[in-house]
Design a protein around this motif. Structure first.
Motif, PDB file in Angstrom:
ATOM      1  N   SER A   8       0.704   5.276   0.105  1.00 28.84           N
ATOM      2  CA  SER A   8      -0.187   6.404   0.376  1.00 28.84           C
ATOM      3  C   SER A   8       0.191   7.602  -0.474  1.00 28.84           C
ATOM      4  O   SER A   8       1.359   7.809  -0.806  1.00 28.84           O
ATOM      5  CB  SER A   8      -0.106   6.795   1.849  1.00 28.84           C
ATOM      6  N   ASN A  61      -3.267   4.620  -2.156  1.00 27.64           N
ATOM      7  CA  ASN A  61      -4.273   4.905  -1.150  1.00 27.64           C
ATOM      8  C   ASN A  61      -4.291   6.393  -0.790  1.00 27.64           C
ATOM      9  O   ASN A  61      -3.287   7.073  -0.902  1.00 27.64           O
ATOM     10  CB  ASN A  61      -3.945   4.078   0.097  1.00 27.64           C
ATOM     11  N   GLN A  62      -5.424   6.857  -0.343  1.00 23.95           N
ATOM     12  CA  GLN A  62      -5.631   8.213   0.159  1.00 23.95           C
ATOM     13  C   GLN A  62      -5.383   9.277  -0.911  1.00 23.95           C
ATOM     14  O   GLN A  62      -4.906  10.370  -0.614  1.00 23.95           O
ATOM     15  CB  GLN A  62      -4.767   8.469   1.394  1.00 23.95           C
ATOM     16  N   VAL A  94       0.864  -1.176   0.000  1.00 21.25           N
ATOM     17  CA  VAL A  94       0.000   0.000   0.000  1.00 21.25           C
ATOM     18  C   VAL A  94       0.903   1.229   0.000  1.00 21.25           C
ATOM     19  O   VAL A  94       1.776   1.366   0.857  1.00 21.25           O
ATOM     20  CB  VAL A  94      -0.936   0.009   1.225  1.00 21.25           C
ATOM     21  N   VAL A  97      -1.345  -0.885  -4.058  1.00 17.91           N
ATOM     22  CA  VAL A  97      -2.589  -0.132  -3.954  1.00 17.91           C
ATOM     23  C   VAL A  97      -2.197   1.309  -3.648  1.00 17.91           C
ATOM     24  O   VAL A  97      -1.446   1.567  -2.702  1.00 17.91           O
ATOM     25  CB  VAL A  97      -3.497  -0.676  -2.831  1.00 17.91           C
TER      26      VAL A  97
END
Length: 188
Positions: free
Chosen positions: A125, A153-154, A123, A151
């Motif tokens: 960010s 994210n945010q 992940v 992934v």
């Protein structure tokens, strides 16, 4: 996890970020399950007593194995033969086992969790230093667990993607304007 469960897969989510049980709170609520991962690894309870089923809004469910109640060093739990045997067993009884681990570059036992997994998904960010993501990939490559992707994210919502007319604030303003217009029409 939910998408796989809706697709008919048996799914277990393991909240192995022992210091941060945010995933457990998200799936189970503020009161954690009675038993969890550390209890199973220590042999306090059998696996079946530590797993809780989380129903989804639609049909289906996912199983959750949270932290547990046993105190001790996380690295001791995760590097034990019992932990290795447990994760192997989980892979045999579930179609998909998702392990939420702490940050690999910040928490030492996270690398042990990556070794116990068949594949890694990282992940990243929004705003995270690109070099940090490269370091993370290098660390996972050294561990030897195949990385299947990442992934992002945010991510901030792009302006053109914002829902203007249907946001609650805009909707309330529209209703107030409509009411005021109707009142003015009635008084004239």
């Amino acid at each position: 996890a939910y998408a796989a469960a809706l697709g008919g897969k048996s799914v277990l989510v393991v909240d192995a970020d022992l210091a941060n049980q945010e995933l457990t709170r998200m799936l189970h609520g503020s009161v954690p399950p009675d038993h969890g991962l550390t209890d199973v690894i220590r042999g306090i309870v059998p696996l079946e007593e530590a797993i809780v089923t989380v129903s989804m809004e639609q049909t289906g469910s996912v199983d959750l194995l949270s932290r547990g109640n046993q105190e001790g060093r996380a690295s001791d739990f995760m590097s034990s033969e019992r932990a290795a045997a447990l994760f192997t067993h989980l892979g045999e009884i579930y179609d998909l086992v998702l392990i939420d681990a702490p940050p690999v570059l910040q928490v030492a036992y996270a690398t042990t969790l990556v070794r116990l997994a068949d594949r890694a998904l990282i992940v990243v960010s929004h705003g995270q230093d690109y070099h940090g993501a490269e370091d993370l990939k290098s660390s996972i490559d050294m561990i030897g667990t195949p990385m299947i992707g990442y992934v992002y994210n945010q991510a901030p919502l792009r302006r053109e993607m914002a829902l203007r007319a249907s946001t609650l604030a805009n909707r309330e303003a529209e209703l107030a304007h409509l009411k005021k217009t109707e009142e003015q029409d009635e008084s004239s």
